[in-house]
Design an enzyme around this catalytic site. Structure first.
Site, PDB file in Angstrom:
ATOM      1  N   GLU A  13      -3.720   8.812   0.147  1.00 53.12           N
ATOM      2  CA  GLU A  13      -2.644   8.121  -0.570  1.00 53.12           C
ATOM      3  C   GLU A  13      -3.158   7.832  -1.974  1.00 53.12           C
ATOM      4  O   GLU A  13      -4.095   7.060  -2.148  1.00 53.12           O
ATOM      5  CB  GLU A  13      -2.281   6.797   0.124  1.00 53.12           C
ATOM      6  CG  GLU A  13      -1.731   6.985   1.510  1.00 53.12           C
ATOM      7  CD  GLU A  13      -1.373   5.664   2.192  1.00 53.12           C
ATOM      8  OE1 GLU A  13      -1.291   4.621   1.499  1.00 53.12           O
ATOM      9  OE2 GLU A  13      -1.197   5.680   3.418  1.00 53.12           O
ATOM     10  N   GLU A  53      -5.064   3.339   8.237  1.00 53.95           N
ATOM     11  CA  GLU A  53      -5.859   2.221   7.721  1.00 53.95           C
ATOM     12  C   GLU A  53      -6.248   1.247   8.845  1.00 53.95           C
ATOM     13  O   GLU A  53      -5.856   0.069   8.848  1.00 53.95           O
ATOM     14  CB  GLU A  53      -5.099   1.477   6.621  1.00 53.95           C
ATOM     15  CG  GLU A  53      -4.903   2.314   5.377  1.00 53.95           C
ATOM     16  CD  GLU A  53      -4.163   1.562   4.273  1.00 53.95           C
ATOM     17  OE1 GLU A  53      -3.549   0.526   4.548  1.00 53.95           O
ATOM     18  OE2 GLU A  53      -4.228   2.032   3.119  1.00 53.95           O
ATOM     19  N   CYS A 101      -9.305  -9.015  24.866  1.00 54.07           N
ATOM     20  CA  CYS A 101     -10.329  -8.910  23.814  1.00 54.07           C
ATOM     21  C   CYS A 101     -11.542  -9.780  24.154  1.00 54.07           C
ATOM     22  O   CYS A 101     -12.685  -9.360  23.969  1.00 54.07           O
ATOM     23  CB  CYS A 101      -9.753  -9.296  22.454  1.00 54.07           C
ATOM     24  SG  CYS A 101      -8.697  -8.001  21.778  1.00 54.07           S
TER      25      CYS A 101
HETATM   26  C1  GAL Z   1      -1.130   1.672   2.183  1.00 51.03           C
HETATM   27  C2  GAL Z   1      -0.589   2.138   3.525  1.00 51.03           C
HETATM   28  C3  GAL Z   1       0.744   2.810   3.366  1.00 51.03           C
HETATM   29  C4  GAL Z   1       1.640   1.972   2.517  1.00 51.03           C
HETATM   30  C5  GAL Z   1       0.994   1.697   1.182  1.00 51.03           C
HETATM   31  C6  GAL Z   1       1.853   0.852   0.244  1.00 51.03           C
HETATM   32  O1  GAL Z   1      -2.144   0.745   2.328  1.00 51.03           O
HETATM   33  O2  GAL Z   1      -1.460   3.041   4.159  1.00 51.03           O
HETATM   34  O3  GAL Z   1       1.320   3.022   4.630  1.00 51.03           O
HETATM   35  O4  GAL Z   1       1.887   0.795   3.204  1.00 51.03           O
HETATM   36  O5  GAL Z   1      -0.205   1.015   1.400  1.00 51.03           O
HETATM   37  O6  GAL Z   1       2.054  -0.422   0.689  1.00 51.03           O
END
Ligand code: GAL
Length: 660
Positions: A315, A157, A171
């Site tokens: 995810e 992300e 930067c």
């Molecule tokens: C996502 C992230 C994961 C985990 C999940 C729950 O945004 O990619 O690594 O943190 O949220 O918090």
């Protein structure tokens, strides 16, 4: 970008459809075989691993240890499960930070953030980049011939976790170089940024700073360029790793997990260096937001739109979300329904976050498929049944796309410019997109999101809400589109600014060309703050007893120059036009000078949607969407309600194969 030898023609590697996010480093080795067995038992094809495990891969500078991951990969492979590896750049370890504290980012107030979360990194820092280059090269060389590894997720992300990215010297220096390349001379920059205001004129690029915390106000042109720069920096950061992986692992795919409407990085740009994009889908949000199936659907559609092809879910919500505070428990059936929604909108693979709920660290309450104790329970049962049922269908429909006739323009420059100067405190760019999206979603009309510059001719209807920055090429594009028979809807604040975030002043709003296209000009306007104005259908202009609805956020005072009114204000601005339509060339251009309530919008545009053959279904109770190839079509019906609807149980779904 797609190379058939990498097997990513459709955005999915054949045979990989169901996955889990697995963190072997969180559990004793003795547990791994049991996990693998349970995964196989629910039909898992692949696991994503490693994306936060920098310290396990490199416990000390230059001392690499891949043995533990080799074993985890092998343990899963023994059960037919393949591996997607994450590059762990999102979690630089303590030894590295101690040695090079300058890797920690500086915020806009000059405060250095600490070690202990993740993404505590400056994306431009050369030392950090050097360590990443070494580690990713070592990982890539180690895994390129491992038969069980199929591809890579770069970092995690990108842009998430960073509020302001970073304001350190490195930067700022990189920003100065970026500006010098863009503008050529400091005089050109002064002109573009309007630095005459408040004596902000620069004598050289070296004088220019990042837009850090000031005593009063900031230069909006500088702020916009800073956001563009930060986005380019993230794209460059990803490319650094993508180039290594391409060179070292030509048989592997490369992807990254995006976050739908997040605004830190231009995902259209980021997608260009990937074989396919992935996405993290949490329909119940971090824990605060209520469940809104329309918003979830929009998130999936925008992800499909970034590269105009199917995607992976890297995810997918697998239980209660939340860190310190928790959200509501998903209802029985909802997890499977949400996963199906992802497939319906273009996912070729769905990977659940996470396999087992963690017992340590920040995310102890972000629930996985297995509960804390590791014993399969109701979530395992629900998702195992889902996976079994959908896998054969996924194998068939991978690569298919919806057939789409409507596009909503979603552009990062607009997003950024409006976050800098939102006009109305209640105006949010993404909420405005969702307002329009909802019109189509509730009637089961599928929508693409497109950036400015993408071809319009395949669409019979294009909505450009908040086309606030207006480039001459884009004006021409809209004009040609409508001339050629297209239907265009523009909204308030169209054409206010130029590409540099300066107000365009050559003519009254919306400017010469848009004025001609829309058949109107805007005499003046009113930011409604939190007030509402009454609206009525133009045809009933004398019927004051029958208001059509209300307008909020904004009210343009429109002067007609060829357009016809569709809605007029009622008891406001001399009952002048609020929404208009103009026949232009072979097409039509509508203008919305206010935001009508959602019902009024649907009533007003219903006839147009029907006329364009979009098959609106205003009475729809289910979400219905199709994916198709040249030879087959699949219809998904989803019931997001707690009550049975149209033959589907609460939170039920069905998938039907149809003739093309
Ligand atoms: C996502 C992230 C994961 C985990 C999940 C729950 O945004 O990619 O690594 O943190 O949220 O918090």
């Amino acid at each position: 970008m797609s190379d058939p030898t990498r097997g990513t023609v459709t955005g999915g590697t054949p045979g990989l459809h169901i996955g889990v996010d697995y963190y072997p480093e969180h559990w004793p080795e003795s547990r791994w075989p049991r996990d693998a067995e349970l995964m196989a038992g629910m039909g898992v094809d692949f696991a994503r691993m490693g994306e936060f495990a920098w310290h396990r891969f490199e416990p000390r500078a230059g001392n690499y240890d891949f043995t533990w991951m080799d074993l985890a990969i092998e343990t899963l492979a023994a059960h037919g499960i393949r591996t997607v590896l994450g590059t762990p750049s999102a979690a630089p370890p303590a030894w590295l930070i101690r040695k090079h504290p300058e890797i920690l980012p500086l915020d806009s107030q000059g405060r250095r953030t600490g070690f202990g979360g993740r993404h505590h990194d400056c994306q431009s820092n050369p030392v950090y980049r050097r360590y990443i280059r070494r580690l990713v090269t070592a990982m890539a060389r180690h895994y390129r011939d491992n038969p069980h590894v199929v591809g890579w997720q770069i970092d995690n992300e990108l842009g998430n976790s960073h509020d302001d990215l970073c304001f350190c010297r490195s930067c700022v220096h990189t920003f100065q170089g970026w500006l010098a390349e863009k503008y050529g001379s400091v005089e050109a920059l002064n002109e573009a940024w309007g630095t005459a205001f408040w004596s902000q004129t620069y004598n050289s690029f070296a004088e220019i700073d990042a837009p850090r915390h000031t005593v009063a106000g900031k230069n909006p042109s500088q702020e916009l360029d800073w956001k563009r720069f930060c986005s380019d920096l993230i794209v460059d950061f990803q490319r650094l790793q993508a180039d290594i992986l391409r060179r070292e692992c030509p048989r592997h795919f490369i992807t990254h997990n995006l976050m739908s409407f997040a605004e830190k990085v231009n995902y259209y740009d980021l997608a260009r260096d990937l074989d396919f994009v992935s996405h993290d889908q949490y329909p119940s949000g971090f824990y605060l937001s209520g469940i809104d199936p329309a918003r979830s659907a929009a998130q999936l559609d925008v992800v499909r739109s970034f590269a105009s092809r199917p995607f992976w879910i890297m995810e997918q919500q697998a239980g209660i979300s939340g860190w310190g505070v928790m959200g509501r428990a998903p209802e029985p059936g909802q997890l499977a329904l949400w996963a199906t929604q992802a497939v319906a909108h273009g996912a070729d693979a769905v990977c659940f976050f996470r396999w087992r709920t963690c017992t340590v660290g920040t995310e102890q309450y972000w629930h996985g498929i297995l509960p804390h104790d590791g014993e399969p329970g109701s979530r395992y049962a629900e998702l195992a049944a889902w996976a079994r049922a959908i896998k054969p269908q996924l194998a068939e429909l991978a690569g298919s796309m919806p057939r789409v006739q409507v596009a909503i323009v979603y552009d990062y420059d607009q997003y950024w410019a409006l976050s800098i100067q939102p006009q109305n405190p209640a105006l949010r760019y993404v909420d405005e997109l969702i307002y329009w999206y909802r019109l189509f979603y509730t009637q089961n009309i599928t929508v693409d999101f497109i950036p400015e510059g993408r071809a319009l001719d395949g669409y019979s209807l294009v909505i450009a809400p908040l086309q606030y920055l207006m480039r001459p090429e884009q004006e021409q594009r809209y004009r040609n589109y409508v001339r050629g028979g297209g239907h265009l809807i523009l909204g308030y604040r169209a054409g206010v600014k130029d590409d540099q975030n300066r107000v365009r002043a050559e003519a009254p709003l919306p400017g010469v060309l848009l004025g001609e296209l829309l058949g109107l000009r805007i005499r003046d306007y009113d930011c409604l703050q939190d007030a509402a104005v009454s609206l009525r259908a133009a045809a009933d202009a004398d019927n004051h007893a029958d208001p059509a609805g209300t307008g909020t956020i904004w009210a343009d005072w429109i002067e007609l120059r060829g357009a016809r009114p569709l809605l007029c204000y009622d008891g406001y601005n001399d009952d002048g036009p609020a929404v208009t339509v103009h026949d232009y060339g072979a097409g039509r251009a509508c203008y919305f000078g206010t935001r009508p309530d959602q019902q009024t919008l649907a009533r007003l545009l219903g006839p147009l949607l029907a006329e364009l053959g979009l098959n609106p279904d205003p009475a729809a109770v289910l979400e219905v969407i199709e994916r198709a190839t040249a030879t087959a079509r699949w219809r998904f019906r989803l019931n997001h309600s707690a009550a049975p609807q149209d033959g589907l149980p609460p939170y039920g779904y069905d998938i039907t194969r149809l003739d093309p």
